[in-house]
Motif scaffolding. Structure first.
Motif, short mmCIF file in Angstrom:
data_model
loop_
_atom_site.label_atom_id
_atom_site.label_comp_id
_atom_site.label_asym_id
_atom_site.label_seq_id
_atom_site.Cartn_x
_atom_site.Cartn_y
_atom_site.Cartn_z
N UNK A 184 0.79 -1.23 0.00
CA UNK A 184 0.00 0.00 0.00
C UNK A 184 0.82 1.28 0.00
N UNK A 185 2.10 1.18 0.41
CA UNK A 185 2.95 2.38 0.50
C UNK A 185 4.16 2.24 -0.41
N UNK A 186 4.06 2.71 -1.66
CA UNK A 186 5.16 2.55 -2.62
C UNK A 186 6.44 3.29 -2.22
N UNK A 187 6.34 4.24 -1.31
CA UNK A 187 7.51 5.01 -0.89
C UNK A 187 8.23 4.37 0.30
N UNK A 188 7.72 3.28 0.80
CA UNK A 188 8.34 2.61 1.94
C UNK A 188 9.68 1.99 1.53
N UNK A 189 10.56 1.79 2.49
CA UNK A 189 11.82 1.10 2.25
C UNK A 189 11.63 -0.41 2.20
N UNK A 190 10.46 -0.89 2.62
CA UNK A 190 10.21 -2.33 2.73
C UNK A 190 8.98 -2.74 1.93
N UNK A 191 9.01 -3.91 1.34
CA UNK A 191 7.83 -4.45 0.67
C UNK A 191 6.77 -4.78 1.71
N UNK A 192 5.51 -4.45 1.38
CA UNK A 192 4.35 -4.74 2.23
C UNK A 192 4.50 -4.12 3.63
N UNK A 193 5.44 -3.18 3.76
CA UNK A 193 5.64 -2.48 5.02
C UNK A 193 6.53 -3.19 6.02
N UNK A 194 7.00 -4.42 5.68
CA UNK A 194 7.79 -5.16 6.68
C UNK A 194 8.89 -6.05 6.09
N UNK A 195 8.89 -6.28 4.77
CA UNK A 195 9.82 -7.26 4.18
C UNK A 195 10.87 -6.58 3.32
N UNK A 196 12.16 -6.95 3.49
CA UNK A 196 13.21 -6.39 2.63
C UNK A 196 12.95 -6.65 1.16
N UNK A 197 13.35 -5.71 0.31
CA UNK A 197 13.17 -5.88 -1.13
C UNK A 197 14.14 -6.93 -1.69
N UNK A 198 15.33 -7.02 -1.10
CA UNK A 198 16.33 -8.00 -1.53
C UNK A 198 16.21 -9.24 -0.66
N UNK A 199 16.09 -10.39 -1.28
CA UNK A 199 15.94 -11.64 -0.54
C UNK A 199 16.70 -12.73 -1.27
N UNK A 370 -4.55 -19.34 10.05
CA UNK A 370 -4.12 -17.99 10.41
C UNK A 370 -5.30 -17.13 10.84
N UNK A 371 -6.44 -17.28 10.16
CA UNK A 371 -7.64 -16.55 10.56
C UNK A 371 -8.11 -16.99 11.93
N UNK A 372 -8.15 -18.30 12.15
CA UNK A 372 -8.61 -18.84 13.42
C UNK A 372 -7.73 -18.35 14.58
N UNK A 373 -6.42 -18.29 14.35
CA UNK A 373 -5.46 -17.92 15.40
C UNK A 373 -5.20 -16.42 15.46
N UNK A 374 -5.86 -15.65 14.55
CA UNK A 374 -5.72 -14.19 14.52
C UNK A 374 -4.25 -13.77 14.34
N UNK A 375 -3.60 -14.41 13.39
CA UNK A 375 -2.19 -14.12 13.11
C UNK A 375 -2.10 -12.88 12.22
N UNK A 376 -1.32 -11.86 12.60
CA UNK A 376 -1.17 -10.67 11.75
C UNK A 376 -0.60 -11.04 10.39
N UNK A 377 -1.04 -10.35 9.35
CA UNK A 377 -0.62 -10.68 7.99
C UNK A 377 0.89 -10.56 7.79
N UNK A 378 1.53 -9.67 8.53
CA UNK A 378 2.97 -9.50 8.35
C UNK A 378 3.78 -10.67 8.90
N UNK A 379 3.11 -11.63 9.54
CA UNK A 379 3.83 -12.77 10.11
C UNK A 379 3.85 -13.99 9.19
N UNK A 380 3.28 -13.86 8.00
CA UNK A 380 3.36 -14.99 7.06
C UNK A 380 3.22 -14.48 5.63
N UNK A 381 3.83 -15.23 4.70
CA UNK A 381 3.75 -14.91 3.28
C UNK A 381 3.73 -16.21 2.49
N UNK A 382 3.60 -16.09 1.16
CA UNK A 382 3.52 -17.28 0.31
C UNK A 382 4.64 -17.23 -0.74
N UNK A 383 5.22 -18.40 -1.00
CA UNK A 383 6.31 -18.49 -1.97
C UNK A 383 6.03 -19.61 -2.96
#
Length: 404
Positions: A184-199, A370-383
């Motif tokens: 949501x924030x293209x000017x952020x230093x991080x992807x999705x607000x929490x993940x480094x761009x280089x991986x 994740x929905x059942x356990x109310x896990x914040x979205x920034x704590x998981x991703x898909x690869x």
């Protein structure tokens, strides 16, 4: 939520996902070209798949027309064999056209094998790689890069592997300044607000040619010494480093490498480890890692995959009359994947989870848990693997927005 209710929600989500991607087609299986035909046959015929990949493995060493002819006939030339016509034609005619005919056939096969490989490799040079990941990022996808290559047979090979990563990270660092952040924030230093761009991900045994379980301490020390410069560079560019899990033979070495280096960089959160759900020991390993992380007050990031060495593991076990270290029934691996996913999600306060799967059931299960356990979205991703399951990665991007 009880298990029956959870399972019903997983099944519904999975069916909805299938319906959402029904119209998507993967370019990989274009049955009109050579690669599509061969891959389609691989999916339908287990025996052909084994022969095909064995031939691809040995092809670079077939330097003479006679050796090419012999291997084509041995692998594909049986009368009435069930395989794509293009390979049967090549096997039956190998050598009939003399040296020129064999040379032309060699070039044809080489070109098509390279074309097949390019479906799964994002680039052969840093420049080509960066060009393609820029295209992926414009489509909304993040990336994690592995450097592929031959097995490390000498310390010179290991040093070259390190230099390749350092050079790649330098190039990525130059380019990331111009990349808009995903989310949501293209000017952020991080992807999705929490993940480094280089991986990036690193194969640890490629860092030491003499790595072996009989010398755990020596192997761990040597691998760590070569991994530190890569980790230092990753930290300096604000990136993420994942240590790949390999065959079960190296499991203890890799776990110790991760634990040791994680404590050397306790305040840097972007440092992860891949775990394989098909290994019977993984559940115990994960419980041990979580307990260790809580004791040492560090966060851990886990890329959870099913595993890629099943054939190797089962063959080695059979040759030595050992109990296989992997589940021999795919359903057991799938169930283990869900169990391990839940454990990671239940400990999301210190665990980040990267779900590495193309299996819609596995993906749907993680989302519902994740929905059942109310896990914040920034704590998981898909690869997903590059070049595979394109409808799934596109569908995932629509529903989650966080696909690497």
């Amino acid at each position: 939520m009880n298990k029956d209710d959870l399972n019903a929600r997983i099944v519904k989500r999975g069916k909805d996902f299938f319906a959402a991607v029904k119209g998507e087609k993967s370019s990989l299986f274009n049955k009109g070209d050579w690669t599509g035909k061969v891959m389609d046959w691989c999916m339908q015929n287990e025996d052909f798949k084994i022969r095909m990949f064995r031939f691809v493995d040995v092809f670079p060493s077939l330097k003479s027309g006679k050796s090419l002819e012999r291997h084509l006939r041995e692998y594909f030339g049986e009368p009435g064999s069930d395989m794509p016509e293009v390979l049967r034609w090549g096997a039956q005619r190998a050598g009939m056209g003399g040296k020129i005919g064999t040379t032309l056939l060699n070039r044809f096969i080489s070109s098509n094998i390279r074309s097949m490989a390019n479906q799964f490799i994002v680039g052969e040079t840093p420049e080509e790689t960066i060009k393609n990941i820029v295209r992926l990022r414009k489509d909304g996808f993040a990336f994690v890069l592995d450097v592929l290559g031959e097995a490390t047979l000498s310390e010179n090979d290991a040093e070259a592997y390190v230099k390749t990563y350092l050079n790649l990270l330098d190039e990525l660092a130059k380019q990331q300044r111009s990349w808009k952040a995903l989310g949501d924030d293209p000017d952020s230093e991080l992807d999705w607000g929490h993940a480094p761009k280089i991986n990036i991900a690193v194969k640890p045994t490629a860092l030491y040619s003499q790595a072996r379980p009989q010398d755990l301490e020596g192997s761990v020390t040597a691998i760590c010494s070569r991994l530190r410069p890569i980790m230092d560079k990753v930290v300096s560019v604000g990136g993420f480093l994942c240590i790949d899990m390999e065959s079960s033979r190296s499991r203890e070495i890799i776990l110790e490498v991760y634990r040791r280096l994680r404590l050397e960089y306790p305040d840097y959160p972007h440092f992860g480890l891949a775990l394989q759900a098909y290994l019977k020991e993984t559940e115990r390993d994960l419980e041990g890692l979580i307990g260790w992380a809580r004791k040492n007050r560090v966060e851990i990031s886990i890329r959870l995959v099913k595993g890629a060495y099943w054939d190797y593991e089962t063959v080695i076990a059979e040759q030595n009359s050992w109990e296989p270290p992997v589940f021999t029934c795919k359903a057991e691996s799938d169930v283990a994947f869900e169990r391990l996913s839940r454990t990671l999600l239940e400990n999301h306060d210190i665990c980040h989870l990267a779900c590495g799967s193309h299996n819609i059931r596995s993906i749907a299960a993680l989302q519902e848990m994740a929905l059942e356990l109310k896990v914040p979205e920034e704590r998981y991703e898909f690869q997903v693997l590059y070049g595979m399951a394109e409808p799934i990665r596109k569908g995932l991007l629509k529903t989650t927005g966080r696909v690497r």
